[in-house]
Design an enzyme around this catalytic site. Sequence first.
Site, PDB file in Angstrom:
ATOM      1  N   CYS A 197     -12.019 -13.297 -22.576  1.00  0.00           N
ATOM      2  CA  CYS A 197     -11.442 -13.265 -21.232  1.00  0.00           C
ATOM      3  C   CYS A 197     -10.053 -12.606 -21.217  1.00  0.00           C
ATOM      4  CB  CYS A 197     -11.399 -14.692 -20.696  1.00  0.00           C
ATOM      5  SG  CYS A 197     -11.699 -14.768 -18.949  1.00  0.00           S
TER       6      CYS A 197
ATOM      7  N   HIS B 189     -16.494 -16.789 -21.279  1.00  0.00           N
ATOM      8  CA  HIS B 189     -15.481 -17.790 -21.633  1.00  0.00           C
ATOM      9  C   HIS B 189     -16.094 -19.163 -21.792  1.00  0.00           C
ATOM     10  CE1 HIS B 189     -14.403 -19.325 -17.323  1.00  0.00           C
ATOM     11  NE2 HIS B 189     -15.469 -19.882 -17.795  1.00  0.00           N
TER      12      HIS B 189
END
Lengths: 246, 456
Positions: free
Chosen positions: A93, A192
């Site tokens: 991310c 994520h």
Amino acid sequence: MNIRVAHLYPELLNIYADRGNIAVLATRAQARGHALHVTAITLGDRLDPADFDLYYLGGGQDREQQLVASDLARRATTLRSAHDDGAVFLAVCGGYQLLGRGYRDTSGVDLPGVGLLPAETVAGTRRLIGDVLLSCDWAEGSTLAGFENHAGRTTLDAGAEPLGRVIAGYGNDGESHAEGCRVGRAYGTYLHGPLLPRNPWFADRLLSEALEHQTGRPIELSPIDDTLERAAHEVAAGRARTRGGR
Amino acid sequence: MRSLLLPAEAAAFRLLGSISRATGRGGGTTLPGKALWRVDPGAVTALAARLPDGVALVSATNGKTTTAAMATSILERRAPVLANPGGANLVSGVASALLAPRRSRRRAVLEVDEAALPTVASALAPHVLLLGNLFRDQLDRYGELEHVANRWEVAIRASHAVLVVNADDPRLAALARGRANAVLFGIDDPRHALPDLQHAVDSVYCTTCGSAYRYAAIYSGHLGDFRCATCGEHRPRLDVVASEIALHGLNGSTFTIDLGGASAHVDLAVPGLYNVYNALAAAALAHACGASAADIAAGLGAFSAAWGRFERIPTSDRTVLLLLIKNPAGANEVVRTLVSGEAPTTAVIALNDEIADGRDVSWIWDVDFEPLAHGLERLVATGSRAEELALRFAYAGLHRDRIEVVHDLERALDRGLALTPAGGELTVLPTYTAMVELRGVAAARGGLRDYWEADE
């Protein structure tokens, strides 16, 4: 053997489940008779690339990402040479964005990147949120299931390799069907969600590459019971198929 | 256009709710309000303006349902209060609550979803606005914490309400800075401070200069007595303070609330430091509404539980203890409270991933489940993401042989009850939609009424 991990800015880049990824690496290493030694490296800390086999960068909210970016960019040469030397990188991310050449965030601020991944990111207006499923051609079509939540639209350089092809979900930009980026032993991704718990093959890949970095020879990891992991993967993959990218 | 909502019109919209219930579509708690908000949003403003003592709004990421219910319990000692029980806290739910028959109600206490707060505050012109805390919560739904805080800041600036704020939360204390009509509350009892920051906390960097705060005491997550060593920013002076706190495991707590001139000794039946925060927030709100220390003590003393949050539901010969978990901060407090008493050896934990739960289940990896896992002999993992939860506990150190995955919620509850000795209590930790379903199942067996039947 000791697998030496540098966890970069754990108190700032920890938006979800980053601890889960580290816990999976530690447990799976231990099951094979190895130990994971995790060192937290934060703003201003000294970093000697001779000390580490694997670097982990998690995701952060914009505010935290701004705090991290310039400190990280100062380490660009160190980190790039560590990578050239065969060290493993997993960046998730926000960490993925900063491992590229840079990120223009939602407020229009340009954050410098490390330049290790051939990618550039600009924040879009709408966040891309949802379950996601990838197919990794470089790993005999193994799949990765996760969750994405990012404003950034990441563009890979021509010829650069994604981490996976999007089966369901948005991926780097919602258009190119590419997700993440992979160069040598560096992996960047928007997945994520607890990426490694439900994608154990990828965790093992990182571990064996980290061991190889340390020993200079290929290391085979013995199989372990992944019944629960596979079931969790199937459920997550099903979620992506029915509702990812919408 | 000035809205003139006739009683007949209000009755028509209420009828929609009755039809929804009669046709088995659940509580029908939001349908009338949704229709009204769509047809005539000005009518919602007009309904709020007709309450002589005004409207108090309660928002927070954690504890808003309990806090609003506690504040209602205090204020109802003087006059009946209009409320929105059952968690209907979006614009539609708030509008529906205002449509309820007013009878002698002079005031409304409404919990409001943190994302809906700007819209609701602008429509209702509240007299009192309580901001309880801002923890990381369902990022897939609400976006980043800073984003919520910024929207709150704009809403607050446009409002004339008395601002009641948890000053132990640095981000909220910053929102109240320089505001004349503010009531600041917090805890002063370092004996209950945590030894360290918990995992994955937010807002621990100075809102003024970005340096890390030093805490004289951390009470929960990022809440505490903070000070920035670089620029000197610090927790402001408190107007309403909880101290002399004694936690009695699952059996509640006692503490003193100092109201500046008067103080209330509180004997609270719901447990944990997080409920001390909820009670303190409710007391500060009631204080801002003019409640006496005696009413605060009595109202909090009479409070038993909010819907699905530490609720004991009797079934035939065992009790189900329902503790909602929905984000890391809340789940951490539930775990901390459970292990402070006689920690459970069996638990049913339900993880769903609907919109109201958060579709992203990764938050469970940010919860410190380890202390709970260490005491468990048997975990029944259930819900649509049961495997994910089972994995989380496996990584928390619970042996895989001790984990059972049972997808169906009712069957999981039965399995948990079968593992519980007669006369015993089964600990159940569900996410929101799982809580609603499990509560329905348990209630049907124990003869408990559903929330929408409680007030008609």
